[in-house]
Scaffold this motif. Structure first.
Motif, mmCIF file in Angstrom:
data_model
loop_
_atom_site.group_PDB
_atom_site.id
_atom_site.type_symbol
_atom_site.label_atom_id
_atom_site.label_comp_id
_atom_site.label_asym_id
_atom_site.label_seq_id
_atom_site.Cartn_x
_atom_site.Cartn_y
_atom_site.Cartn_z
ATOM 1 N N PHE A 97 63.759 32.246 78.621
ATOM 2 C CA PHE A 97 63.329 31.283 77.598
ATOM 3 C C PHE A 97 62.146 30.430 78.127
ATOM 4 C CE2 PHE A 97 67.813 32.524 77.580
ATOM 5 C CZ PHE A 97 68.053 31.977 76.174
ATOM 6 N N TYR A 102 63.907 31.080 73.161
ATOM 7 C CA TYR A 102 63.878 32.315 73.736
ATOM 8 C C TYR A 102 62.698 33.107 73.516
ATOM 9 C CZ TYR A 102 66.204 37.293 73.669
ATOM 10 O OH TYR A 102 66.400 38.497 73.812
ATOM 11 N N ASN A 120 70.603 35.521 72.907
ATOM 12 C CA ASN A 120 70.271 34.127 72.588
ATOM 13 C C ASN A 120 71.315 33.936 71.711
ATOM 14 O OD1 ASN A 120 69.041 36.098 70.693
ATOM 15 N ND2 ASN A 120 67.850 34.411 69.760
#
Lengths: 443, 297
Positions: A97, A102, A120
């Motif tokens: 991230f 993400y 994610n």
């Protein structure tokens, strides 16, 4: 005229330039965000006048104007940029991230057995909506903690790890949260989120890693929630190696079912001011928990760790060793509470806080707290704060080592005892190197 | 092995030292030549350990007078690490534990530090492994101890063996063993003593600080010195240790006292006074003879 409210200052400082309520996702998630946003606007923000916050003054934080990191302004980060943090053991089990957003091009999830989901959160919502809904923000006390509410109101994405019943995840799962420092000269605020659910009988190792690519002022407000099912086992390494100008606020909650085992290694090297609140609840009988902690700080850093070990059911066990090393004018804080509830007979809990002061200006405050409501338990705690001892230094000098080498060796050894317990060899190597560099830097 | 032509390794002249303002050493004289084993004996509180630590450079002690020459060099002006690098080794009575640092890494670090100082070859971990395996045999130490943290969880005997292992690695010119026999059972004592004997050469020397004769059954001293109230009050051969074993220390004190009286000083009795008088005698004779009480003049 009324003095500016601390909350107003925080809201001005962290005023989102994007509307957190406008995130993607199902209605229930929007409702959750709205509920949290209401808390953000109504909860009191902590100041040093609050007993639980008396050593950690986030005043500097609210004097800085932050922009919320949004996907569209996320800077380009390449694999080469993250190479120093990549772990060979997790080469195929890594979620990355950037400023809380993400980064699919840096993430790899391949070859994991059926039953292991790592993705994610946004993507996970389409396939695992029910399980996410059942766990997200359920253990977290965001109705009473402003920064937890702030994070929850900002949920756009995050890390999702699901380990199905009786599944063993063969590789450690690396959740890498990268801060790029300021973007376009504006300090960023990011709100990383982790949701981990280990179902009954499953096992996994987890690495939650906060790093920065360039020094600078930014704010990380992180929340991690871990649910561990019956007889499941999770080994969780958490590294906070943020920029020495950054602010880091983190909440961790772990709920332990019957016979489960949670081992945590919490390492804090970075940030100008950091605070980690960790609450572990043994909701089932005979749960086990091991908490290892290390803070190594210098200069004007503040590192505050507050842990709550809540024994709610019988025959539970917990062992905790937390170490702080403070040099320069740094200030380390440890507050470790152990609750043994009325039902939690035959609990065995032990906590140790061991601390090393390296300069006359450094400061360490440690406060072990035991609250026992059951009558047949075994509980112990101890706290020491010391300096490097003359006898130890003399022993090493008498073997030909210079005072500097001797000092570094002793500090390294003190810290290494915690680092060595991490179950990922390449990470131990990485951290040992950081330790050596950081110790040398301090001298 | 010993001859009057042996090289002088250590020359202590009228050394006095204090800790926290209290004078402990009150004029020590001692000469140690290569190939010699010296035993320093005496009851608790006589200053034996202080003497060891002062020689090694413990920062807690202040040298208030006298001088110490180590192979002709003024030892007192050197910090402890340089004394060590030059070849002074102190085996500690209470070796410290260093959790987190493996014994082998520590031994290699100290070895290479000394080699760098002496212009010798440093060893990488593999080479050092071969080197240390051989040294372990000297003290009959199980090589598994090399993987453990320095002294952590070691028994008293294991700690002392580890000290002698360090001595074997560092190859000092002068080894000072501070009550190396304390806390040892008979087997460990035999192993430790045998290790020291194996490490003795005509080029180095040992000073053993001890309470008891029993270590001397295994390591034969060339000289036995009796220390009392911060001074060496009697020196003899190995038979002196046996005599001390049967008769205790008081007779030495009495004998010394008589000598002091005969020296023409006031003869006020009482142990406290006796001490004070002995001091006066010591400094007077030291000023005159320079090395009164020296072992091998």
């Amino acid at each position: 005229m009324k003095a500016p409210d601390v909350r107003d200052e925080y809201l001005a400082s962290l005023a989102p330039d994007t509307n957190p309520l406008a995130g993607p996702g199902p209605d229930w998630l929007n409702a959750l965000r709205a509920e949290a946003a209401a808390c953000v606007n109504s909860l009191p923000y902590p100041t040093t006048h609050d007993e639980e916050w008396r050593f950690t003054d986030f005043g500097l934080l609210r004097k800085t104007a932050f922009a919320s990191a949004a996907a569209d302004i996320s800077p380009e980060v390449s694999l080469a940029d993250i190479a120093p943090f990549v772990l060979p053991e997790s080469e195929k089990s890594r979620l990355v991230f950037v400023n809380g957003i993400y980064a699919p091009h840096l993430s790899v999830c391949a070859g994991l057995p059926q039953g292991v989901v790592m993705s994610n959160l946004a993507a996970g919502l389409s396939s695992h909506d029910a399980v996410i809904r059942a766990h997200l923000a359920q253990q977290l006390d965001f109705h009473n903690e402003a920064f937890a509410a702030l994070n929850t109101s900002h949920i756009r994405d995050g890390a999702l790890v699901l380990i199905a019943k009786d599944t063993a995840c063969p590789a450690p799962i690396h959740l890498l949260f990268i801060a790029t420092g300021a973007t376009a000269n504006t300090p960023q605020a990011s709100y990383p989120r982790c949701l981990v659910i280990a179902e009954a009988g499953s096992t996994c190792a987890l690495i939650e890693d906060y790093v920065c690519l360039s020094p600078g002022v930014y704010f990380t407000d992180a929340v991690s929630e871990i649910t561990i099912g019956e007889n499941a086992s999770v080994e969780h390494t958490r590294l906070q190696r943020e920029s020495h100008s950054a602010f880091h606020m983190a909440y961790g909650v772990a709920a332990l079912a019957r016979g489960s085992n949670y081992v945590a290694h919490n390492i804090a090297f970075g940030a100008r001011i950091s605070r980690h609140d960790l609450r572990i609840t043994q909701n089932g009988e005979a749960a086990q928990c091991t908490l290892n902690g290390l803070a190594l700080i210098s200069g004007r850093q503040i590192a505050d760790t507050h842990t709550v070990m809540d024994h709610a059911k019988p025959n539970g066990q917990s062992t905790q060793l937390h170490k702080c090393i403070a040099d320069g004018g740094a200030h380390a804080v440890f507050n470790g509470k152990i609750f043994v509830r009325k039902d939690a007979q035959h609990t065995n809990a032990a906590q140790q806080s061991r601390n090393l002061l390296l300069s006359n200006k450094a400061r360490i405050d440690t406060k072990p707290q035991l609250e026992i409501f059951a009558d047949d338990v075994k509980c112990a705690h101890g706290a020491t704060v010391s300096q490097l001892e003359t006898e130890e230094m003399f022993y090493l000098n008498s073997r030909g080592l210079t005072t500097l080498t001797a000092r570094n060796l002793l500090i390294y050894a003190f810290a290494e005892e915690i680092v060595d317990r991490i179950p990922v060899p390449s990470l131990i190597k990485q951290l040992s190197k950081t330790l050596s560099e950081q110790i040398l830097e301090h001298t | 092995m010993i001859s009057s032509n042996s090289k002088v390794i250590l020359e202590v002249r009228n050394l006095s030292a204090s800790v926290a303002g209290i004078e402990i050493l009150k004029g020590i004289n001692l000469t140690v030549r290569s190939g010699e084993v010296h035993a320093i004996m005496g009851p608790n509180g006589s200053g034996k350990s202080t003497f060891s630590k002062v020689l090694a450079g413990h920062p807690g002690y202040t040298v208030t007078g006298g001088e110490v020459l180590f192979e002709g060099q003024n030892l007192l002006e050197l910090p402890p690490e340089e004394r060590a690098r030059n070849g002074v080794f102190l085996a500690f009575q209470y070796p410290i534990e260093i959790p987190g640092v493996s014994n082998s890494a520590f031994l290699r670090l100290t070895y290479n530090t000394q080699q760098a100082h002496r212009g010798g070859e440093e060893l990488d971990p593999l080479e050092f492994n071969d080197f240390i395996q051989e040294k372990c045999k000297i003290v009959e130490m199980d090589p598994s101890f090399l993987d453990r943290s320095v002294n952590e969880g070691f028994s008293g005997g294991e700690k002392k063996r580890n000290e002698i292992l360090q001595m074997a690695v560092l190859d000092p010119r002068l080894a000072i063993l501070d009550e190396t026999d304390s806390g040892l059972d008979i087997d460990a004592l035999r192993i430790v003593a045998s290790g020291v004997n194996k490490l003795m050469t005509p080029d180095n020397a040992v000073i053993m600080v001890t309470h008891y004769q029993r270590l001397l059954n295994y390591i034969t001293p060339d000289f036995v010195h009796v220390m009392r109230r911060g001074r060496i009050i009697k020196t003899g051969g190995k038979e002196l240790a046996l005599e001390l074993e049967t008769r205790g220390y008081d007779w030495v004190d009495d004998e010394h006292q008589s000598a002091a009286d005969a020296h023409g000083r006031a003869s006020a009795a009482g142990p406290e006074h006796a001490g004070a008088e002995a001091d006066a005698h010591g400094s007077a004779s030291a000023a005159g003879a320079g090395r009164a009480g020296a072992a091998s003049v």
